[in-house]
Every structure is written in structure tokens, then in C-alpha cells.
Design a protein around this motif. Sequence first.
Motif, PDB file in Angstrom:
ATOM      1  N   LEU A 142       0.812  -1.223   0.000  1.00 53.49           N
ATOM      2  CA  LEU A 142       0.000   0.000   0.000  1.00 53.49           C
ATOM      3  C   LEU A 142       0.851   1.283   0.000  1.00 53.49           C
ATOM      4  CD1 LEU A 142      -3.078  -0.711   2.329  1.00 53.49           C
ATOM      5  CD2 LEU A 142      -2.941  -0.708  -0.166  1.00 53.49           C
ATOM      6  N   ARG A 143       2.146   1.127  -0.203  1.00 50.05           N
ATOM      7  CA  ARG A 143       3.009   2.320  -0.274  1.00 50.05           C
ATOM      8  C   ARG A 143       2.598   3.252  -1.405  1.00 50.05           C
ATOM      9  NH1 ARG A 143       5.136   6.408  -0.712  1.00 50.05           N
ATOM     10  NH2 ARG A 143       7.289   7.040  -0.321  1.00 50.05           N
ATOM     11  N   PRO A 144       2.283   2.746  -2.625  1.00 50.01           N
ATOM     12  CA  PRO A 144       1.836   3.662  -3.689  1.00 50.01           C
ATOM     13  C   PRO A 144       0.559   4.417  -3.320  1.00 50.01           C
ATOM     14  CG  PRO A 144       2.482   1.560  -4.618  1.00 50.01           C
ATOM     15  CD  PRO A 144       2.457   1.371  -3.131  1.00 50.01           C
ATOM     16  N   LEU A 145      -0.351   3.755  -2.589  1.00 50.73           N
ATOM     17  CA  LEU A 145      -1.582   4.419  -2.179  1.00 50.73           C
ATOM     18  C   LEU A 145      -1.286   5.563  -1.218  1.00 50.73           C
ATOM     19  CD1 LEU A 145      -4.676   4.584  -2.098  1.00 50.73           C
ATOM     20  CD2 LEU A 145      -4.637   2.897  -0.236  1.00 50.73           C
ATOM     21  N   ALA A 146      -0.403   5.335  -0.264  1.00 45.97           N
ATOM     22  CA  ALA A 146      -0.008   6.391   0.667  1.00 45.97           C
ATOM     23  C   ALA A 146       0.697   7.524  -0.064  1.00 45.97           C
ATOM     24  CB  ALA A 146       0.902   5.822   1.758  1.00 45.97           C
ATOM     25  N   PHE A 147       1.455   7.161  -1.092  1.00 49.08           N
ATOM     26  CA  PHE A 147       2.176   8.162  -1.870  1.00 49.08           C
ATOM     27  C   PHE A 147       1.209   9.049  -2.652  1.00 49.08           C
ATOM     28  CE2 PHE A 147       4.172   9.572  -5.797  1.00 49.08           C
ATOM     29  CZ  PHE A 147       5.332  10.155  -5.337  1.00 49.08           C
ATOM     30  N   PHE A 148       0.305   8.421  -3.386  1.00 50.43           N
ATOM     31  CA  PHE A 148      -0.614   9.188  -4.229  1.00 50.43           C
ATOM     32  C   PHE A 148      -1.711   9.877  -3.411  1.00 50.43           C
ATOM     33  CE2 PHE A 148       1.066   6.223  -7.473  1.00 50.43           C
ATOM     34  CZ  PHE A 148       1.510   7.166  -8.383  1.00 50.43           C
ATOM     35  N   ASN A 149      -1.949   9.407  -2.210  1.00 51.24           N
ATOM     36  CA  ASN A 149      -2.971  10.003  -1.358  1.00 51.24           C
ATOM     37  C   ASN A 149      -2.720  11.491  -1.132  1.00 51.24           C
ATOM     38  OD1 ASN A 149      -5.104  10.165   0.671  1.00 51.24           O
ATOM     39  ND2 ASN A 149      -3.461  10.171   2.175  1.00 51.24           N
ATOM     40  N   GLN A 150      -1.482  11.838  -0.754  1.00 49.93           N
ATOM     41  CA  GLN A 150      -1.170  13.235  -0.476  1.00 49.93           C
ATOM     42  C   GLN A 150      -1.167  14.083  -1.745  1.00 49.93           C
ATOM     43  OE1 GLN A 150       2.512  11.802   1.045  1.00 49.93           O
ATOM     44  NE2 GLN A 150       3.695  13.190  -0.238  1.00 49.93           N
ATOM     45  N   TYR A 151      -0.877  13.447  -2.892  1.00 54.14           N
ATOM     46  CA  TYR A 151      -0.782  14.214  -4.126  1.00 54.14           C
ATOM     47  C   TYR A 151      -2.138  14.555  -4.722  1.00 54.14           C
ATOM     48  CZ  TYR A 151       4.176  14.192  -4.000  1.00 54.14           C
ATOM     49  OH  TYR A 151       5.459  14.426  -3.606  1.00 54.14           O
ATOM     50  N   VAL A 152      -3.184  13.995  -4.147  1.00 54.88           N
ATOM     51  CA  VAL A 152      -4.533  14.435  -4.523  1.00 54.88           C
ATOM     52  C   VAL A 152      -4.685  15.921  -4.207  1.00 54.88           C
ATOM     53  CG1 VAL A 152      -6.980  14.210  -3.964  1.00 54.88           C
ATOM     54  CG2 VAL A 152      -5.576  12.166  -4.242  1.00 54.88           C
ATOM     55  N   VAL A 153      -4.183  16.341  -3.035  1.00 57.32           N
ATOM     56  CA  VAL A 153      -4.266  17.750  -2.627  1.00 57.32           C
ATOM     57  C   VAL A 153      -3.434  18.624  -3.553  1.00 57.32           C
ATOM     58  CG1 VAL A 153      -3.852  19.393  -0.754  1.00 57.32           C
ATOM     59  CG2 VAL A 153      -4.665  17.090  -0.232  1.00 57.32           C
ATOM     60  N   TYR A 154      -2.189  18.211  -3.818  1.00 53.31           N
ATOM     61  CA  TYR A 154      -1.318  19.018  -4.669  1.00 53.31           C
ATOM     62  C   TYR A 154      -1.874  19.160  -6.084  1.00 53.31           C
ATOM     63  CZ  TYR A 154       2.190  18.644  -0.987  1.00 53.31           C
ATOM     64  OH  TYR A 154       2.862  18.717   0.196  1.00 53.31           O
ATOM     65  N   LEU A 155      -2.427  18.090  -6.611  1.00 47.54           N
ATOM     66  CA  LEU A 155      -3.007  18.146  -7.955  1.00 47.54           C
ATOM     67  C   LEU A 155      -4.236  19.059  -7.976  1.00 47.54           C
ATOM     68  CD1 LEU A 155      -2.717  14.403  -9.040  1.00 47.54           C
ATOM     69  CD2 LEU A 155      -1.453  16.344  -9.969  1.00 47.54           C
ATOM     70  N   ALA A 156      -5.066  18.989  -6.922  1.00 47.26           N
ATOM     71  CA  ALA A 156      -6.242  19.862  -6.839  1.00 47.26           C
ATOM     72  C   ALA A 156      -5.813  21.325  -6.744  1.00 47.26           C
ATOM     73  CB  ALA A 156      -7.095  19.476  -5.634  1.00 47.26           C
ATOM     74  N   ILE A 157      -4.765  21.580  -5.952  1.00 52.13           N
ATOM     75  CA  ILE A 157      -4.244  22.948  -5.837  1.00 52.13           C
ATOM     76  C   ILE A 157      -3.735  23.434  -7.186  1.00 52.13           C
ATOM     77  CG2 ILE A 157      -2.404  24.365  -4.825  1.00 52.13           C
ATOM     78  CD1 ILE A 157      -2.570  22.601  -2.335  1.00 52.13           C
ATOM     79  N   SER A 158      -3.008  22.586  -7.889  1.00 55.46           N
ATOM     80  CA  SER A 158      -2.449  22.975  -9.194  1.00 55.46           C
ATOM     81  C   SER A 158      -3.551  23.299 -10.193  1.00 55.46           C
ATOM     82  CB  SER A 158      -1.565  21.846  -9.738  1.00 55.46           C
ATOM     83  OG  SER A 158      -0.502  21.570  -8.857  1.00 55.46           O
ATOM     84  N   ILE A 159      -4.600  22.499 -10.197  1.00 60.50           N
ATOM     85  CA  ILE A 159      -5.712  22.745 -11.121  1.00 60.50           C
ATOM     86  C   ILE A 159      -6.389  24.078 -10.813  1.00 60.50           C
ATOM     87  CG2 ILE A 159      -8.006  21.936 -11.821  1.00 60.50           C
ATOM     88  CD1 ILE A 159      -6.945  19.069 -11.384  1.00 60.50           C
ATOM     89  N   CYS A 160      -6.658  24.329  -9.529  1.00 61.17           N
ATOM     90  CA  CYS A 160      -7.341  25.575  -9.143  1.00 61.17           C
ATOM     91  C   CYS A 160      -6.484  26.801  -9.432  1.00 61.17           C
ATOM     92  CB  CYS A 160      -7.706  25.535  -7.655  1.00 61.17           C
ATOM     93  SG  CYS A 160      -9.000  24.353  -7.248  1.00 61.17           S
ATOM     94  N   THR A 161      -5.190  26.740  -9.118  1.00 62.53           N
ATOM     95  CA  THR A 161      -4.319  27.889  -9.396  1.00 62.53           C
ATOM     96  C   THR A 161      -4.124  28.065 -10.893  1.00 62.53           C
ATOM     97  OG1 THR A 161      -2.410  26.430  -9.044  1.00 62.53           O
ATOM     98  CG2 THR A 161      -3.092  27.809  -7.200  1.00 62.53           C
ATOM     99  N   GLY A 162      -4.086  26.951 -11.647  1.00 62.01           N
ATOM    100  CA  GLY A 162      -3.974  27.051 -13.103  1.00 62.01           C
ATOM    101  C   GLY A 162      -5.174  27.746 -13.707  1.00 62.01           C
ATOM    102  N   ILE A 163      -6.367  27.430 -13.209  1.00 62.08           N
ATOM    103  CA  ILE A 163      -7.591  28.100 -13.681  1.00 62.08           C
ATOM    104  C   ILE A 163      -7.531  29.588 -13.363  1.00 62.08           C
ATOM    105  CG2 ILE A 163     -10.085  28.282 -13.324  1.00 62.08           C
ATOM    106  CD1 ILE A 163     -10.092  25.247 -12.847  1.00 62.08           C
ATOM    107  N   ALA A 164      -7.035  29.932 -12.159  1.00 63.27           N
ATOM    108  CA  ALA A 164      -6.921  31.343 -11.766  1.00 63.27           C
ATOM    109  C   ALA A 164      -5.952  32.095 -12.670  1.00 63.27           C
ATOM    110  CB  ALA A 164      -6.485  31.452 -10.300  1.00 63.27           C
TER     111      ALA A 164
END
Length: 297
Positions: A142-164
Motif C-alpha cells: 500500500l506504499r503507492p496508495l499512501a504516496f498518491f494520497n497526499q498528491y490528490v491535494v497538490y493536484l487539486a491545488i495545481s488545477i485551481c491555481t492554473g484556472i486562476a
Amino acid sequence: MVDSLYYIIDIIFVVSLGVMLFNDILVKHEVSRLERAYRLLLMWVILFCVQDAFWGYCANREFESPTPLFIASAIFHASTVVTTFFWLYFILTYMWDRIRMKYALLFIDALVVLFQMILITINFFEPIIFSVQNGQYVTEYLRPLAFFNQYVVYLAISICTGIAVVSIKGEKREKYLSVFIFSLAPVLSGAFQLLYPEGPFYAMGYFLGCFIIGMYVVAKERSELFRIQSMREMNEQRILSNTDALTGLFNRRSYETDQKAIVPAEDNYTYISIDINGLKVVNDTLGHIAGDELIKG
């Protein structure tokens, strides 16, 4: 085994970020909400690099017990996901009016942190994220799941700032573009961390992000704040130089300035100059306080 260069690089990041934080605190000025958020981010990233250096040190040493490396790894996985909060908090502080999904992002981040803490807790009883075998850190299923879990936030932030960035024009676009790059830093560093797990790419991404945001956002905001404060002080000085301290009315300098501004035209101007007779007598007989009351009256 992790190379000793891992924690040495982390220590360099700690010193560099410490200097940045120290210089920021040394600047004597009114601290804005954005700068407070930036200082919180800097302090947390410094702590992250310290614990990352500790993990690198433990991974580079062969202990009789697996406990030091296991504890260091658990702290590492917890601190990576907590970092998303400080990252998100800074961006929302700066772009509060531009990001519509701010409360949704905060909710997602809370779920991500909770989920990661649950995984880490389970890992103490059953190795699902990592384990320590023969003194070495070993990833589990489950290491990949723990890894990608936190990057959900970073990807969401990137999308929102990109739209801005796309939706705004003018000078602020450059600042928002810097924030967009700042939001991408942990995503890119995470990709390298996944490819090269024995390198301090997490810390490197956080360091680069803090450096970019400090140079291109916080520094410019501080300069703008200085400019506004200087204009405010100049305006206050101008008002004081044209105001009588006793009465609060415009003084003789203001009177003469206004008088010179009168330009004869078709309209007629009338101005009245009033003098007070006997002021010296009042000061001499009743005192200067009475004289001041006479002037104000």
C-alpha cells in the motif's frame, strides 16, 4: 542503504531556509496575513527537512534494533501529508478571492490527512506501507496508495491555481503564475521521489517552492506594502504640516497656500482674516491655558 549525502543535503536545506526565515523576521514592518502564512510554511518545511535528515541518518546506519528507522519512517509519512495543509493554507491565503473551491479543498485535505494517519496507525501492527528488514526500509503493497494520497491535494491545488492564472489578466497574472509553479513543485519532486526513493526529492521540492514563492510573491507583496505605508506616512506628514495642533484647524501655512491658489476669474472670491485682540493680556493675567481656550473658542 541510503547514502549519507541524503541527510547532508537536508541539513543544507535547513540552514538555507533558516536564513530565509531569519531575514524575513528581521524586516521591521507591519506583518501581513500573507507573510504570516509564509512564515508558518517556512517553519514547517524546516521541521520537515530536519525529520527527513533524521530519516536519512537512520537509513544510512545499521542499528541492532529496527525501531529507530521504523519510528523515523512513520514520522516521515505523517509529516509529508501534514505539509499539504501548510501548502494549501498559504495558497488559499493569497488567492482567497480567486479560488471558488476553497472549502472543498480544505475538506479534501482533512480527509487526506485522516486517511494517511489511519494507514500509518495500521502499519504499526501490520506492514502495509513500509517495513524495516535487515536494517533497511522496505516498501509494502500500500506504499503507492499512501504516496498518491497526499498528491490528490497538490493536484487539486495545481488545477485551481492554473484556472486562476488563465482567468486573470494584468500584473497579478505574473504573481499567480509564480503560485502555480509553487504548487507544481511538490508534484514534480514527488515524481522524482517515486523514481529515485533514495534521494531527498521531497525536501528539495519544498525548498524550491518556498524559494520561488518568497522571491516572486512575498517579496513583491512586501514592496507594495512598503510603498503604501510610505504614501500613508507622507500624507500624514502633509496633514500635520498644514494643521494647527491646538485647534485641529488648518494652520497659517495652509491658509497662505490656499490664498495663492486663488486665481481671479469671472467669479468673485471673498476671504476673511480674523485676529484676536488682547491675547497677550489673557496669557499674562489668566495663564496660557486660558489663552488656549480663547483661541479655540
